[in-house]
Design an enzyme around this catalytic site. Structure first.
Site, mmCIF file in Angstrom:
data_model
loop_
_atom_site.group_PDB
_atom_site.id
_atom_site.type_symbol
_atom_site.label_atom_id
_atom_site.label_comp_id
_atom_site.label_asym_id
_atom_site.label_seq_id
_atom_site.Cartn_x
_atom_site.Cartn_y
_atom_site.Cartn_z
ATOM 1 N N ASP A 13 0.886 -1.167 -0.065
ATOM 2 C CA ASP A 13 -0.166 -0.260 0.084
ATOM 3 C C ASP A 13 0.786 1.399 -0.101
ATOM 4 O O ASP A 13 0.403 2.318 0.446
ATOM 5 C CB ASP A 13 -0.950 -0.022 1.295
ATOM 6 C CG ASP A 13 -1.439 -1.259 1.231
ATOM 7 O OD1 ASP A 13 -2.148 -1.642 0.243
ATOM 8 O OD2 ASP A 13 -1.818 -1.814 2.325
ATOM 9 N N LYS A 16 2.312 2.365 -5.335
ATOM 10 C CA LYS A 16 3.102 1.838 -6.473
ATOM 11 C C LYS A 16 2.358 2.161 -7.658
ATOM 12 O O LYS A 16 2.834 2.590 -8.747
ATOM 13 C CB LYS A 16 3.490 0.118 -6.199
ATOM 14 C CG LYS A 16 4.178 -0.145 -5.015
ATOM 15 C CD LYS A 16 4.465 -1.741 -4.859
ATOM 16 C CE LYS A 16 3.259 -2.222 -4.497
ATOM 17 N NZ LYS A 16 2.753 -2.069 -3.065
ATOM 18 N N GLY A 40 -4.040 -3.897 -4.580
ATOM 19 C CA GLY A 40 -5.055 -2.972 -5.097
ATOM 20 C C GLY A 40 -4.241 -1.752 -5.380
ATOM 21 O O GLY A 40 -3.643 -0.977 -4.553
ATOM 22 N N HIS A 41 -3.762 -1.476 -6.831
ATOM 23 C CA HIS A 41 -3.275 -0.621 -7.208
ATOM 24 C C HIS A 41 -4.206 0.842 -7.761
ATOM 25 O O HIS A 41 -4.767 0.554 -8.807
ATOM 26 C CB HIS A 41 -2.339 -0.743 -8.172
ATOM 27 C CG HIS A 41 -1.019 -1.678 -7.763
ATOM 28 N ND1 HIS A 41 -0.089 -2.470 -8.554
ATOM 29 C CD2 HIS A 41 -0.873 -2.193 -6.467
ATOM 30 C CE1 HIS A 41 0.542 -3.279 -7.777
ATOM 31 N NE2 HIS A 41 0.264 -2.980 -6.687
ATOM 32 N N GLN A 235 2.473 -5.894 -3.341
ATOM 33 C CA GLN A 235 2.519 -5.797 -1.888
ATOM 34 C C GLN A 235 3.998 -5.352 -1.424
ATOM 35 O O GLN A 235 4.212 -4.327 -2.306
ATOM 36 C CB GLN A 235 2.564 -7.450 -1.309
ATOM 37 C CG GLN A 235 1.431 -7.969 -1.559
ATOM 38 C CD GLN A 235 0.848 -8.617 -2.799
ATOM 39 O OE1 GLN A 235 1.566 -9.274 -3.431
ATOM 40 N NE2 GLN A 235 -0.185 -8.214 -3.132
HETATM 41 P P1 IMP Z 1 -2.554 -12.801 1.353
HETATM 42 O O1 IMP Z 1 -1.476 -12.347 0.514
HETATM 43 O O2 IMP Z 1 -4.032 -12.445 1.158
HETATM 44 O O3 IMP Z 1 -2.375 -14.229 1.738
HETATM 45 O O4 IMP Z 1 -2.428 -11.947 2.826
HETATM 46 C C1 IMP Z 1 -1.247 -12.014 3.479
HETATM 47 C C2 IMP Z 1 -0.888 -10.632 4.441
HETATM 48 O O5 IMP Z 1 -0.371 -9.793 3.480
HETATM 49 C C3 IMP Z 1 -1.880 -10.187 4.852
HETATM 50 O O6 IMP Z 1 -1.591 -9.472 6.043
HETATM 51 C C4 IMP Z 1 -2.465 -9.054 4.066
HETATM 52 O O7 IMP Z 1 -3.193 -8.037 4.572
HETATM 53 C C5 IMP Z 1 -1.270 -8.640 3.405
HETATM 54 N N1 IMP Z 1 -1.364 -8.313 2.115
HETATM 55 C C6 IMP Z 1 -1.557 -8.948 1.073
HETATM 56 N N2 IMP Z 1 -1.501 -8.292 0.065
HETATM 57 C C7 IMP Z 1 -1.555 -7.009 0.301
HETATM 58 C C8 IMP Z 1 -1.643 -5.782 -0.392
HETATM 59 O O8 IMP Z 1 -1.559 -5.488 -1.535
HETATM 60 N N3 IMP Z 1 -1.199 -4.528 0.296
HETATM 61 C C9 IMP Z 1 -1.108 -4.761 1.662
HETATM 62 N N4 IMP Z 1 -1.013 -5.687 2.356
HETATM 63 C C10 IMP Z 1 -1.279 -6.905 1.622
#
Ligand code: IMP
Length: 436
Positions: A13, A16, A40-41, A235
């Site tokens: 977040d 990017k 979520g970009h 991420q």
């Molecule tokens: P997952 O990737 O959905 O399995 O989530 C694993 C961890 O990564 C969790 O803490 C999510 O909140 C975090 N996470 C996954 N994708 C994002 C992102 O795009 N932005 C921020 N946190 C993320």
């Protein structure tokens, strides 16, 4: 010609998508190399806000070829929705979009398993976005996943049924271990899998009409023709499967090296690495966060920064910028320039704090990131800098930046030993100050 990589240095977040959009005009190709609909970009321009989850952020530029690489996990239903939205907004994407045949497919049963896995963790939930990311990468590494290329085989449906049957056994295991009540497991399964199957298959039909490509050949051919490639990370580095705050991480290699394996590009092609960081810090989900502010200041950052997830809507945890964590991410990624996002969020703060070191439980100071288990117990050592009390959103030129902001930037550059090249002062494309 080189491949430049853009990655997040914190827990995701960082903004990017906005920077990819700003840099895109100087590239011929934008390629996503990992992650999936958990991302979520957000891009804002011409008065409109666009949130992309799986589509690369170069899609709004008609000259750019956009690639969904082999390292991505792709949910066909979400992908179709995203592309439909783009069509509704008049964006021509079909000719400019390629999907790797080696990308993995997220099935409704992966999402259902994600939910069950989280439920079963009790008090140690990851805080997953529940988009099926972990179970899909698990199947990939276990060599039982379904790839986009499998859609083109005559026995795709049989493979699908076999995969779902295996997932159902895993769900039944949770019920048999009484980790979950059998009715809860069965209800979640029904909601996530059976009810969503028709939608999945119609999205699969749609996916078959796209350019499903051996994107590693495409990208290497384009490089040989002298085209410039921007690899877009999702991420953040502290969510990396190896180097992040394990187990509170995502399931892919989010660091710059992931661009090589996630796209099929040799390391010798990599050139610049853009490291994106906020002027403060946020994280969603569980896991250690040394500079987290659980007080009014944290709330003030959350409100000023509109820190609510663009994928899940969850309120983000907020805190001060964390230099030991940033130094670690800079080292892992080989960052060549920093982009500081959301500086305007701190406009009204009289003082700004920066974590320069951690104090370990034995009292010693360290500049390094300890093991994730110990990170939960460090005390951040904070240095206070004066705020700038200026509405940055109105500024567009470097030479109009307030002295206290310049001092903040200078402090960060000295501590991190990497130049800051961009300061973002608002969500819009135009609210971007390039430092020479
Ligand atoms: P997952 O990737 O959905 O399995 O989530 C694993 C961890 O990564 C969790 O803490 C999510 O909140 C975090 N996470 C996954 N994708 C994002 C992102 O795009 N932005 C921020 N946190 C993320």
């Amino acid at each position: 010609m080189p491949v430049d990589v853009l990655i997040g240095l914190q827990w995701g977040d960082e903004g990017k998508g906005k920077i990819v959009d700003v840099l895109a005009p100087t590239y011929d190709v934008v390629a996503r190399f990992q992650g999936g609909p958990n991302a979520g970009h957000t891009l804002t321009f011409d008065g409109l806000k666009h949130v992309l989850h799986q589509v690369p952020s170069g899609i709004f530029h008609p000259h750019i070829i956009n690639v969904v690489g082999n390292g991505v996990v792709l949910d066909p239903v979400v992908f179709r929705q995203e592309l439909q939205k783009l069509t509704d907004r008049g964006v021509e994407w079909r000719k400019n979009l390629h999907v790797s045949k080696k990308a993995q497919l997220i099935l409704p049963s992966h999402r259902a398993l994600d939910r069950l896995n989280e439920e079963a963790r009790g008090n140690t939930k990851i805080g997953s976005t529940l988009k099926g990311i972990g179970p899909t990468y698990t199947d990939k590494v276990s060599r039982v996943g379904l790839r986009v290329g499998h859609l083109l085989l005559p026995d795709f449906e049989t493979r699908y049924q076999e995969t779902v049957a295996r997932h159902h056994q895993q769900a039944a295991f949770y019920a048999s271990q009484q980790v979950l009540a059998p009715e809860a497991a069965e209800a979640a399964w029904h909601e996530e899998v059976t009810a969503k199957e028709a939608d999945f298959f119609s999205a699969v039909e749609f996916l078959r009409t796209l350019q499903l490509t051996d994107t590693e050949y495409l990208l290497n051919d384009l490089l040989a023709q002298g085209k410039r490639v921007l690899a877009e990370g999702a991420q953040g580095s502290l969510l990396d499967i190896d180097f992040g705050t394990y187990p509170y991480v995502t399931s892919s290699s989010t660091i710059a090296a992931g661009a090589c394996t996630g796209l099929g590009i040799a390391p010798r092609h990599l050139a610049k690495v853009y490291g994106i960081t906020k002027a403060y810090c946020t994280r969603v989900g569980g896991g250690p966060f040394p500079t987290e502010l659980l007080d009014e200041t944290g709330e003030q950052i959350r409100q000023a920064g509109r820190e609510f997830g663009s994928t899940t809507g969850r309120p983000r945890r907020c805190g001060w910028i964390d230099l030991p964590a940033l130094r670690y991410a800079i080292m892992l990624n080989g960052v060549t320039e920093l982009h500081l996002m959301k500086a305007d969020v701190l406009d009204s703060f009289a003082e700004i704090q920066v974590c320069t070191h951690y104090r370990l439980s034995d009292g010693t100071l360290t500049l390094q990131l300890p093991d994730p288990g110990d990170l939960a117990h460090v005390v951040p050592v904070l240095q206070t800098l004066p705020g700038w009390h200026t509405d940055l959103t109105q500024l567009t030129e470097y030479n109009t930046l307030p002295a206290n902001l310049l001092a903040y930037l200078g402090f960060l550059e000295r501590e991190l030993q990497v130049p800051i090249r961009i300061v973002s002062v608002g969500p819009d494309r135009v609210s971007t100050i390039v430092l020479s």
